[in-house]
Design an enzyme around this catalytic site. Structure first.
Site, PDB file in Angstrom:
ATOM      1  N   VAL A 112     -40.190   5.968 -26.350  1.00  0.00           N
ATOM      2  CA  VAL A 112     -39.495   5.454 -27.543  1.00  0.00           C
ATOM      3  C   VAL A 112     -39.853   6.275 -28.781  1.00  0.00           C
ATOM      4  O   VAL A 112     -39.385   5.978 -29.869  1.00  0.00           O
ATOM      5  CB  VAL A 112     -39.833   3.958 -27.726  1.00  0.00           C
ATOM      6  CG1 VAL A 112     -39.236   3.133 -26.597  1.00  0.00           C
ATOM      7  CG2 VAL A 112     -41.336   3.713 -27.832  1.00  0.00           C
ATOM      8  N   HIS A 149     -35.166   3.294 -22.826  1.00  0.00           N
ATOM      9  CA  HIS A 149     -35.912   2.109 -23.267  1.00  0.00           C
ATOM     10  C   HIS A 149     -35.889   1.943 -24.786  1.00  0.00           C
ATOM     11  O   HIS A 149     -36.724   1.248 -25.361  1.00  0.00           O
ATOM     12  CB  HIS A 149     -37.363   2.165 -22.764  1.00  0.00           C
ATOM     13  CG  HIS A 149     -37.475   1.994 -21.286  1.00  0.00           C
ATOM     14  ND1 HIS A 149     -38.576   2.382 -20.563  1.00  0.00           N
ATOM     15  CD2 HIS A 149     -36.609   1.477 -20.366  1.00  0.00           C
ATOM     16  CE1 HIS A 149     -38.382   2.117 -19.277  1.00  0.00           C
ATOM     17  NE2 HIS A 149     -37.205   1.570 -19.137  1.00  0.00           N
TER      18      HIS A 149
HETATM   19  N1  APR Z   1     -50.226  14.688 -18.575  1.00  0.00           N
HETATM   20  C1  APR Z   1     -49.430  14.301 -17.523  1.00  0.00           C
HETATM   21  N2  APR Z   1     -49.366  13.007 -17.071  1.00  0.00           N
HETATM   22  C2  APR Z   1     -50.158  12.108 -17.689  1.00  0.00           C
HETATM   23  C3  APR Z   1     -51.014  12.439 -18.781  1.00  0.00           C
HETATM   24  C4  APR Z   1     -51.029  13.812 -19.211  1.00  0.00           C
HETATM   25  N3  APR Z   1     -51.790  14.221 -20.226  1.00  0.00           N
HETATM   26  N4  APR Z   1     -51.666  11.311 -19.183  1.00  0.00           N
HETATM   27  C5  APR Z   1     -51.240  10.314 -18.365  1.00  0.00           C
HETATM   28  N5  APR Z   1     -50.340  10.790 -17.461  1.00  0.00           N
HETATM   29  C6  APR Z   1     -49.616  10.047 -16.422  1.00  0.00           C
HETATM   30  C7  APR Z   1     -50.457   9.008 -15.686  1.00  0.00           C
HETATM   31  O1  APR Z   1     -51.110   9.585 -14.564  1.00  0.00           O
HETATM   32  C8  APR Z   1     -49.399   7.984 -15.270  1.00  0.00           C
HETATM   33  O2  APR Z   1     -48.815   8.353 -14.028  1.00  0.00           O
HETATM   34  O3  APR Z   1     -48.601   9.320 -17.065  1.00  0.00           O
HETATM   35  C9  APR Z   1     -48.318   8.123 -16.356  1.00  0.00           C
HETATM   36  C10 APR Z   1     -48.265   6.963 -17.338  1.00  0.00           C
HETATM   37  O4  APR Z   1     -47.806   5.836 -16.651  1.00  0.00           O
HETATM   38  P1  APR Z   1     -47.542   4.454 -17.419  1.00  0.00           P
HETATM   39  O5  APR Z   1     -48.687   4.166 -18.297  1.00  0.00           O
HETATM   40  O6  APR Z   1     -47.156   3.473 -16.375  1.00  0.00           O
HETATM   41  O7  APR Z   1     -46.315   4.788 -18.388  1.00  0.00           O
HETATM   42  P2  APR Z   1     -44.763   4.963 -18.084  1.00  0.00           P
HETATM   43  O8  APR Z   1     -44.508   5.413 -16.701  1.00  0.00           O
HETATM   44  O9  APR Z   1     -44.214   5.767 -19.188  1.00  0.00           O
HETATM   45  O10 APR Z   1     -44.248   3.435 -18.245  1.00  0.00           O
HETATM   46  C11 APR Z   1     -42.909   3.133 -17.968  1.00  0.00           C
HETATM   47  O11 APR Z   1     -43.248   0.895 -18.739  1.00  0.00           O
HETATM   48  O12 APR Z   1     -44.244  -0.487 -20.208  1.00  0.00           O
HETATM   49  C12 APR Z   1     -43.059   0.071 -19.879  1.00  0.00           C
HETATM   50  O13 APR Z   1     -41.238   0.485 -21.296  1.00  0.00           O
HETATM   51  C13 APR Z   1     -42.505   0.937 -20.989  1.00  0.00           C
HETATM   52  O14 APR Z   1     -41.329   3.037 -20.793  1.00  0.00           O
HETATM   53  C14 APR Z   1     -42.453   2.328 -20.353  1.00  0.00           C
HETATM   54  C15 APR Z   1     -42.422   2.029 -18.878  1.00  0.00           C
END
Ligand code: APR
Length: 229
Positions: free
Chosen positions: A89, A105
């Site tokens: 977002v 989202h």
């Molecule tokens: N480089 C690459 N990947 C990374 C890094 C980094 N520096 N830091 C974290 N990650 C990876 C983690 O290993 C994990 O797989 O990013 C991912 C983050 O996952 P989530 O926290 O689940 O976030 P996301 O997938 O964006 O969430 C999806 O969930 O809460 C809702 O609406 C919200 O859009 C969001 C959706």
């Protein structure tokens, strides 16, 4: 016609720009309750708490800078027809130079009313206060898709993935649907790579590239763009 590249991104992409992810050790949903802060029920119960949460996130996101991974994704536009489909977002893809970005989202830099009109109001990094109304006279809320609400642009996004020659998934745990289902539309013959720090279950046909996005994504861009890039 240039080959088509689709990038599907999540909060891990913006982690190195100082923005929190959701489910990692210091993730937002480890510290806060998404039921209270990111659901229609939470909004109905405590709108001021929800506004304060997103005002803080909006100010932080507006002050953040795109990182090397955002810039590498934008650089692909020199050689490819690139579409970015993001769950994020923040506006870091656009500020990194990406021209075609779909936010499934929602976006922190917009507000909208809570009535029938879906008109959005651009607010950049500004806060939304209780009592601020839209043109229809309803309370303004963040233009964010909360749990239980409809994900945006899904049909268009699925079509883009289905037409892609190359697919890059970066920084998402692929745990939230229907956004996570977009990987299933990728063609069998498309080149498919996924970058994350860790991945429980790798979607079929994807090559896993573990590591930080700022290290891995520029490497992928160089690989795809070929010599001299
Ligand atoms: N480089 C690459 N990947 C990374 C890094 C980094 N520096 N830091 C974290 N990650 C990876 C983690 O290993 C994990 O797989 O990013 C991912 C983050 O996952 P989530 O926290 O689940 O976030 P996301 O997938 O964006 O969430 C999806 O969930 O809460 C809702 O609406 C919200 O859009 C969001 C959706």
């Amino acid at each position: 016609m240039a080959d088509k590249v689709v990038v599907l991104s999540g909060s891990g992409l913006s982690a190195e720009s100082g923005l929190p992810t959701f489910r990692d050790a210091a993730g937002l949903w480890r510290q806060y309750s998404w039921v209270e802060l990111a659901s229609p029920q939470g909004w109905a119960k405590q709108p001021e708490l929800v506004l304060a949460f997103y005002n803080e996130r909006r100010a932080k996101a507006w002050g953040a800078q795109p990182n090397a991974a955002h810039l590498a994704i934008a650089s692909l536009e020199q050689k490819f027809d690139v579409v970015v489909i993001t769950q994020n977002v923040d506006s870091l893809h656009e500020r990194g130079g990406s021209k075609h970005v779909l936010h499934v989202h929602g976006e922190l830099c917009f507000a909208r009313g809570t009535g029938r009109s879906r008109k959005r109001y651009r607010i950049d990094g500004a806060p939304i206060e209780l009592g601020q109304k839209c043109e229809e006279g309803t309370q303004l809320r963040p233009d964010i898709v909360w749990f239980g609400e409809e994900t945006q642009h899904m049909e268009e996004a699925a079509e883009h993935v289905a037409n892609a020659d190359k697919v890059l998934v970066v920084g998402t745990s692929l745990s939230v649907y229907p956004a996570a289902s977009l990987v299933e539309y990728a063609r069998t013959d498309a080149e498919k790579v996924l970058n994350s720090l860790e991945m429980e279950s790798l979607p079929a046909g994807f090559e896993f590239l573990p590591g930080r996005a700022t290290a891995v994504v520029p490497e992928v861009a160089r690989r795809w763009s070929g010599p001299g890039n």
